[in-house]
Design an enzyme around this catalytic site. Sequence first.
Site, PDB file in Angstrom:
ATOM      1  N   HIS A 271       0.805  -1.416   0.142  1.00  0.00           N
ATOM      2  CA  HIS A 271       0.242  -0.088   0.441  1.00  0.00           C
ATOM      3  C   HIS A 271       0.669   1.195  -0.436  1.00  0.00           C
ATOM      4  CE1 HIS A 271      -3.058   3.025   1.569  1.00  0.00           C
ATOM      5  NE2 HIS A 271      -3.313   2.235   1.039  1.00  0.00           N
TER       6      HIS A 271
ATOM      7  N   GLU B  26      -4.609   1.277  -7.335  1.00  0.00           N
ATOM      8  CA  GLU B  26      -4.876   2.804  -6.796  1.00  0.00           C
ATOM      9  C   GLU B  26      -3.740   3.858  -6.723  1.00  0.00           C
ATOM     10  OE1 GLU B  26      -6.872   0.571  -2.504  1.00  0.00           O
ATOM     11  OE2 GLU B  26      -4.546   1.172  -2.343  1.00  0.00           O
TER      12      GLU B  26
HETATM   13  P1  PGA Z   1      -9.519   5.675   0.813  1.00  0.00           P
HETATM   14  O1  PGA Z   1      -8.619   4.786   0.544  1.00  0.00           O
HETATM   15  O2  PGA Z   1     -10.796   5.541   0.068  1.00  0.00           O
HETATM   16  O3  PGA Z   1      -9.457   6.640   2.261  1.00  0.00           O
HETATM   17  O4  PGA Z   1      -9.555   6.848   0.268  1.00  0.00           O
HETATM   18  C1  PGA Z   1      -7.982   3.744   0.016  1.00  0.00           C
HETATM   19  C2  PGA Z   1      -7.042   2.555  -0.072  1.00  0.00           C
HETATM   20  O5  PGA Z   1      -6.208   4.051   0.791  1.00  0.00           O
HETATM   21  O6  PGA Z   1      -7.008   1.592  -0.388  1.00  0.00           O
END
Ligand code: PGA
Length: 272
Positions: free
Chosen positions: A106, A178
């Site tokens: 992440h 992401e």
């Molecule tokens: P968020 O986080 O939906 O709060 O933007 C997404 C993530 O970090 O996967």
Amino acid sequence: MQGEKTRKLYVGTSWKMNKTVNESRQYISTLCDFMNNNPQVIKNLEVFVLPAFLAIDSAIQIINKTNSDLKIGAQDCCWEDFGAFTGEVSPMHLKDLGASYVELGHAERRNIFMETDEMVSKKVAAVIKNNMKPILCIGEEEKPSQINIALHFLEHQLMDDLNKIDRTDLKNIVIAYEPVWAIGATASAPLDYIEEAMGFLRNLLNKKFGNNCGNDQVIIYGGSVTPESARDILALKNNDGIFVGRSALNVEYFINMIKMANEVQKSKITSF
Ligand code: PGA
């Protein structure tokens, strides 16, 4: 063309460093009740929650007791099973608890805790070795002036992170696209941008691993998904699901997004 098929849709959340063990238990109990009472809603969905490490055991106990289809995972792990790694969490221990997934790479792990692609690739291999599924997060840091700049970055990041696995392992990996600039932001990435990036990733996997494996790869989107934006993101042809942060901390919001995924799933026939 490889024919038409419906693809299973994924609806998942990572709570990051939120919720006490007690709060986690309440959320998981509510969610398991919903899932057990609505089997037709979750029939073609994969629903997962990634709580904080300390709440994983309690969450799995509730799932076992209620016989729920909910899957539980962790937000990170070490690349070794045991040894002198003070403070780390072993993938073997997570498997022993009954975890199904481990999120890896992440943006917060990469940027705040300095995780490199080399570390992420070792973790991907370790999670697979322990018969769990990595949720491998990739994404460009900034919104580029041209999407090609992002695609070039994604190609290198994905290939580096997958450099210790074989094609046969891909079916056990969830790729979470992401874009870092869309995480914790006010809006998700634009729909056409997500669609193009995911199409690129599928072609890339086809090219690098062969056998049209990219067409079957599970690729989900994360980054400011909300109950308002979830439906359109879920409906994207190249997308297999949503990975939600803040907007899923409230269990009712998460349940609403599960219901939306079911509605989208019913109308979604994807052809490649
Ligand atoms: P968020 O986080 O939906 O709060 O933007 C997404 C993530 O970090 O996967």
